[in-house]
Design an enzyme around this catalytic site. Structure first.
Site, PDB file in Angstrom:
ATOM      1  CD  GLN A 229       1.546  -9.641   5.431  1.00  0.00           C
ATOM      2  OE1 GLN A 229       0.369  -9.330   5.318  1.00  0.00           O
ATOM      3  NE2 GLN A 229       2.319  -9.937   4.395  1.00  0.00           N
TER       4      GLN A 229
ATOM      5  CD  GLN B  60      -3.282  -0.152   2.044  1.00  0.00           C
ATOM      6  OE1 GLN B  60      -3.449  -1.268   2.515  1.00  0.00           O
ATOM      7  NE2 GLN B  60      -3.877   0.906   2.529  1.00  0.00           N
TER       8      GLN B  60
ATOM      9  CG  HIS C 269       1.792  -4.457   9.138  1.00  0.00           C
ATOM     10  ND1 HIS C 269       1.587  -5.780   8.829  1.00  0.00           N
ATOM     11  CD2 HIS C 269       1.689  -3.765   7.975  1.00  0.00           C
ATOM     12  CE1 HIS C 269       1.387  -5.883   7.517  1.00  0.00           C
ATOM     13  NE2 HIS C 269       1.431  -4.676   6.991  1.00  0.00           N
TER      14      HIS C 269
ATOM     15  NE  ARG D 209      -3.099  -8.358   4.229  1.00  0.00           N
ATOM     16  CZ  ARG D 209      -2.283  -7.332   4.082  1.00  0.00           C
ATOM     17  NH1 ARG D 209      -2.599  -6.363   3.210  1.00  0.00           N
ATOM     18  NH2 ARG D 209      -1.161  -7.250   4.779  1.00  0.00           N
TER      19      ARG D 209
ATOM     20  CB  SER E 262       2.440  -5.035   3.761  1.00  0.00           C
ATOM     21  OG  SER E 262       1.190  -5.051   4.406  1.00  0.00           O
ATOM     22  CG  LEU E 263      -1.205  -5.629  -1.299  1.00  0.00           C
ATOM     23  CD1 LEU E 263      -2.400  -6.537  -1.290  1.00  0.00           C
ATOM     24  CD2 LEU E 263      -1.558  -4.276  -1.872  1.00  0.00           C
TER      25      LEU E 263
END
Length: 304
Positions: free
Chosen positions: A247, A9, A198, A114, A89-90
């Site tokens: 995660q 992101q 996170h 998500r 991440s993503l």
């Protein structure tokens, strides 16, 4: 050795993916598959949507994943394959699609949900994130411990030795920002985000996503991935599933991921997807490696 890395992101922009869709059938097929899987025109959102619409987390995540995989399929069709993959991440979902562990249609539905789960885990205004520049990880961890005062604040993205993002309750993050300046941080930048990603506040999202991931097939990987949550080389679908679950509410250990890839023999990193954020972070971690970003038609042509 070559690693393909996939952005998360923050790399989105209006119009992303349009050039390659117009030039390559492989890219068009991916956007068509995304539209069908989601039940609305993600293509139109990417090509014609506003910056504000693209910045909504539940839109951002499938949009970046789709653009990344469209670019990857074009490279793949031209015989370009990595030795390792990783994602921020993503971007770990994109990496797993590229490695053949996760089907694209499953991935695009998962990241849409998500995004929704992460957005709704914390009421708007209760969470915050800040980037702290110029302090070591142990200093940032100590600052977070002092600033918490019964609330949540912790490192969320360890992006480079001098760039660490923290996340948590808004007041706790504000206290940490003040302490970071006292510790001698070069800069403290509050981030314009819609939720504190996170960190422990994402536990409700982790629980919701875990249910979906346990119902989703993840095959063993065609090539190894270095995961975010432990910065470990993994090759099995079960390891991939566990990493994606953990995660959500854990820090992205990007610095460690890059270091592990270099230890494994990687000397060239190709960022596949919108923007060039990861290419810059790789260079900040290991200045000696070669980096390339593949985001548009011109870059595809120059790379192949």
């Amino acid at each position: 050795m070559l690693a393909f890395i996939f952005p998360g992101q923050g790399s989105q922009y209006p119009g992303m993916g349009q050039q390659i869709v117009e030039a390559f059938d492989e890219a068009r097929q991916i956007f068509d598959e995304a539209d069908e899987a989601l039940g609305f025109s993600l293509s139109r959102l990417c090509f014609e949507g506003s910056k504000e619409d693209l910045s909504l987390t539940e839109n951002t995540q499938p949009a970046i994943l789709t653009t990344s995989i469209a670019l990857y399929r074009v490279l793949e069709s031209m015989g370009k394959r990595p030795d390792f993959v990783a994602g921020h991440s993503l971007g770990e979902y994109s990496a797993l699609v590229a490695a053949g562990s996760l089907s694209f249609s499953d991935a695009v539905r998962l990241v849409r949900e998500r995004g929704r789960l992460m957005q709704t885990a914390v009421p708007v205004g209760e969470g915050a994130m800040s980037a702290i520049l110029g302090l070591e990880l142990n200093e940032v961890e100590e600052i977070c411990q002092q600033a918490a005062q019964g609330e949540v604040v912790s490192p969320a993205n360890v992006n480079s030795p001098a760039q660490i993002v923290i996340a948590g309750h808004q007041e706790a993050v504000a206290r940490a920002d003040i302490l970071a300046r006292k510790y001698g941080a070069k800069r403290v930048l509050p981030l314009a985000v819609s939720a504190p990603f996170h960190c422990g506040l994402m536990k409700p999202a982790e629980i919701g996503l875990a249910k979906l991931l346990r119902q989703t097939n993840l095959d063993n990987l065609a090539f190894p991935l270095v995961n975010n949550v432990e910065a470990q080389v993994i090759t099995s679908g079960e390891e991939a599933r566990n990493g994606l679950i953990k995660q959500v509410a854990s820090a992205v250990l990007w610095t460690s991921c890059v270091q592990v890839l270099v230890q494994e023999g990687v000397s060239k990193f190709v960022e596949v997807g919108p923007g060039k954020i990861l290419s810059g972070l790789v260079k900040k971690n290991i200045p000696s490696v070669e980096t390339t970003n593949i985001d548009n038609l011109e870059q595809v042509k120059s790379y192949v």
